[in-house]
Design a protein around this motif. Sequence first.
Motif, short mmCIF file in Angstrom:
data_model
loop_
_atom_site.label_atom_id
_atom_site.label_comp_id
_atom_site.label_asym_id
_atom_site.label_seq_id
_atom_site.Cartn_x
_atom_site.Cartn_y
_atom_site.Cartn_z
N ASP A 1 4.83 -7.02 1.74
CA ASP A 1 5.56 -6.83 2.05
C ASP A 1 6.75 -8.14 3.26
O ASP A 1 6.21 -8.60 3.99
CB ASP A 1 5.51 -5.58 3.22
N SER B 1 4.91 2.05 -2.07
CA SER B 1 4.64 0.88 -1.96
C SER B 1 5.01 1.34 0.13
O SER B 1 4.62 2.67 0.27
CB SER B 1 6.36 0.58 -1.03
N LYS C 1 3.87 -2.57 -4.98
CA LYS C 1 3.22 -0.83 -4.73
C LYS C 1 1.68 -0.71 -5.07
O LYS C 1 1.24 -1.45 -5.22
CB LYS C 1 3.96 0.02 -5.74
#
Length: 360
Positions: free
Chosen positions: A28, A292, A356
């Motif tokens: 992220d 994710s 992911k």
Amino acid sequence: MCNIAGYTGNRRAAPVLIEMIRREQFMDGGQSTGIATIHAGKLYTAKVLGDVDTLLRETDALNFPGTTGIIHSRPTGNLQSHAHPFTSEDGKLALVLNGTLRDVATPAFYEKSNAIMQGFMDRGFTIKSAYTSASKKSQLALSNGMNYHDSEAYALMLGDMLAEKGATRENALEAMTAAVSALPADIVALGIHADLPDTITIGDVTRPMHAGTVGEETYLATTPLAFPEDVAFSHILQLPPASVCQATPGTFTVTGKQFDGVRVEQIDYRIAAAIYQRMEALLKGQRDDPKSLYDMPCYEEWRDVWSAPEVDCKYAKEGGLLKSYATILYDALWSFYKQGRLHTVPGERKGKPITKFWID
């Protein structure tokens, strides 16, 4: 969620930090990247819009001197001045922060933050993140009509306190405690100072942060997944919520200092086990439909694992969740990784790259 890392030891910090953030950034992050190291009483900083490869192409970050430093990667932002690290007025302190104001976004919080930043501006400080917004007026606003990035307030507070009292390890702990107490939120912050070349000070309210020690080295990262695989760590420790800590080469200290006006529920086995089981059910066998971090509904459906109140803070926002939910997400992924079950694939979210996951 931003990803951050720190290092202090007997090796040059920049290459270590760059490889750690490379391992974290697309969980992220990757939209802006910045680094700071200390050498010979001087702070070396660089930040760019883009991922770690952009940082290497556009700056000399890889060659920065010093054996102590911090690094940051965030998933949003279109202004280079809003990339981390943020620095103090005297240029001696650098700070990186992971977190959100979502749970404390109240008029009282913004009033306090604006008063702090206005006070610095009135004293002649340079607000390096100042900007004007054409699309939406930020609630973080100064009297001249400019807006600013919320993380800069912590850097200016820390730097100002240490400039006044002197940069010692104890004063750095006191300054971190006071700065986070002034504006507690769902955050963790790492700070370094040019006059403390072997020290990283940490203020953690709710966000994930881990420390790994080996010999004369201490590594810090949002997740142990960032730690080098060729290092045989003596210890890996998860920071407790609502803690003020300090890292030096080969050592890590969790102090008894407490933030004012905030209480965070500690993660017990019941909470950790519940989130682990729900993540396992969500990720297992999802090779063709990997998830994710944004697919883990901790903030919505899974909030039943926490005790009330959902926010226990002097700036509580109704419906907020000032709990260590992000820490448990990362810890579950780390557990799957240690079991040899975690698989990662590149993906996208809103047109931007993101990792992911699926497990077998």
